[in-house]
Design a protein around this motif. Structure first.
Motif, short mmCIF file in Angstrom:
data_model
loop_
_atom_site.label_atom_id
_atom_site.label_comp_id
_atom_site.label_asym_id
_atom_site.label_seq_id
_atom_site.Cartn_x
_atom_site.Cartn_y
_atom_site.Cartn_z
N GLY A 207 2.62 -4.56 -1.69
CA GLY A 207 1.96 -4.62 -0.39
C GLY A 207 2.23 -3.39 0.46
O GLY A 207 2.32 -2.26 -0.04
N ARG A 208 2.38 -3.61 1.76
CA ARG A 208 2.70 -2.52 2.68
C ARG A 208 4.19 -2.20 2.53
O ARG A 208 5.04 -3.03 2.80
N VAL A 209 4.48 -0.96 2.14
CA VAL A 209 5.85 -0.55 1.83
C VAL A 209 6.39 0.33 2.95
O VAL A 209 5.71 1.24 3.43
N LEU A 210 7.62 0.06 3.35
CA LEU A 210 8.33 0.90 4.30
C LEU A 210 9.55 1.50 3.61
O LEU A 210 10.37 0.78 3.05
N MET A 211 9.67 2.82 3.65
CA MET A 211 10.86 3.52 3.17
C MET A 211 11.69 3.92 4.38
O MET A 211 11.14 4.29 5.43
N THR A 283 4.43 -4.58 10.55
CA THR A 283 5.05 -5.50 9.59
C THR A 283 4.93 -4.94 8.19
O THR A 283 4.03 -4.17 7.87
N TRP A 284 5.88 -5.37 7.32
CA TRP A 284 5.98 -4.80 5.98
C TRP A 284 6.18 -5.91 4.95
O TRP A 284 6.84 -6.90 5.22
N ASP A 285 5.60 -5.70 3.77
CA ASP A 285 5.81 -6.62 2.66
C ASP A 285 7.05 -6.24 1.85
O ASP A 285 7.69 -7.10 1.25
N SER A 286 7.37 -4.96 1.82
CA SER A 286 8.54 -4.46 1.10
C SER A 286 9.21 -3.39 1.95
O SER A 286 8.54 -2.51 2.48
N VAL A 287 10.53 -3.49 2.08
CA VAL A 287 11.31 -2.51 2.84
C VAL A 287 12.39 -1.95 1.93
O VAL A 287 13.16 -2.71 1.33
#
Length: 313
Positions: A207-211, A283-287
């Motif tokens: 999904g929406r990924v945040l690094m 919002t994020w699906d993966s962090v």
């Protein structure tokens, strides 16, 4: 002699293609020699072991840390014996305040952005209207210049910052800031421009990924210009979000600096449970939190690994 020279050449060729790190350790332990290392010696499978004359000791006490570490670049700092955090930590409540949407998104929070320079070891922070340029000078000590800090330009510390979580700005936004030199006029004119983040696109089941990166002092960043640039390029090329969290001692409330990454990551993950944050792209699906010395080498997308994990992880 010729046989020895040939053997040496083959050994050098092996070293040239054998990179250090986890893959090397795994290859050596799973290879035909089953080579393993420990503090007490070296073993070849179960059939041969070589023991050191005495066990290798690691001095992990405070005295050893003070003796071998430059405090400016120590990640965890001094661990408090009596943390002041007496109430239960509610990440969602922390995120509601610290990560409140900015005025441009009809919120009451700060406008916080950063950009790693490609052509020079520098980092630009847009700190809610103030532009600060951090010089990443390879461990000599992070130097910074800013505008509007007690009426002029002076070195900045993490306690001077209004923001804690800085989101990556686009290259176009950084160019629009017009920072050609760290002068008061250039920085003052740049502070009138509000940056924008790059677009974020879903990546498979991840999904929406945040690094993320985090630090507890500006000095900690000084040795990591190239890794930070690597992280920025990786996130942009895959259309991920990217955040640099600069966690103040006041936010830790007496906890060890080692807790900073968990606090920063937890707050970003908690935004999923805050009404209205999805509408503003927060919002994020993966962090994924990265250490400052981490390096993206294969350039595989995050989903290459995320797709193999159990969904509850």
């Amino acid at each position: 002699a010729a046989l020895a020279a040939l053997g040496a050449a083959r050994f050098l060729l092996l070293l040239a293609h054998w990179y250090p790190g986890d893959e090397t350790i795994r290859a050596s332990s799973e290879g035909p020699l089953a080579l393993m290392f420990s503090r007490s010696g070296v073993s070849l499978g179960t059939w041969r072991a070589f023991h050191f004359s005495r066990e290798v000791q690691i001095d992990a006490g405070d005295a050893g840390i003070r003796k071998t570490s430059n405090r400016g670049y120590t990640v965890q700092g001094r661990i408090a014996k009596r943390p002041r955090w007496t109430a239960d930590l509610n990440m969602t409540r922390e995120a509601e305040v610290v990560l409140a949407p900015s005025a441009e998104l009809s919120g009451t929070g700060h406008s916080c952005f950063f950009r790693v320079h490609r052509d020079a070891p520098k980092l630009t922070l847009y700190d809610d209207g103030r532009v600060i340029v951090i010089v990443l000078d390879g461990g000599v000590g992070g130097k910074s210049s800013g505008v509007g800090l007690q009426g002029g330009i002076r070195p900045v510390t993490i306690d001077d910052l209004r923001c804690m979580h800085f989101r990556a700005m686009t290259r176009e936004s950084h160019d629009a800031l017009g920072i050609a030199a760290a002068s008061a006029r250039a920085l003052a004119s740049a502070s009138a421009v509000t940056p924008t983040p790059p677009p974020v696109l879903p990546d498979g089941t991840s999904g929406r990924v945040l690094m993320m990166n985090s630090a507890t002092t500006l000095d900690m960043l000084s040795e990591y210009h190239r890794p930070l640039l690597n992280h920025q390029e990786y996130a942009e090329s895959h259309h991920y979000g990217l955040v640099l969290a600069l966690v103040k001692p006041s936010a830790l409330q007496g906890r060890s600096g080692k807790f900073a990454k968990h606090l920063a990551l937890g707050m970003q993950a908690a935004q999923t449970f805050i009404p209205g944050r999805a509408a503003v792209g927060a919002t994020w699906d993966s962090v994924c939190h990265m250490d400052l010395d981490a390096w993206h080498a294969s350039w595989q997308p995050f989903s290459t690994y995320g797709d193999t994990w159990a969904i509850h992880k």
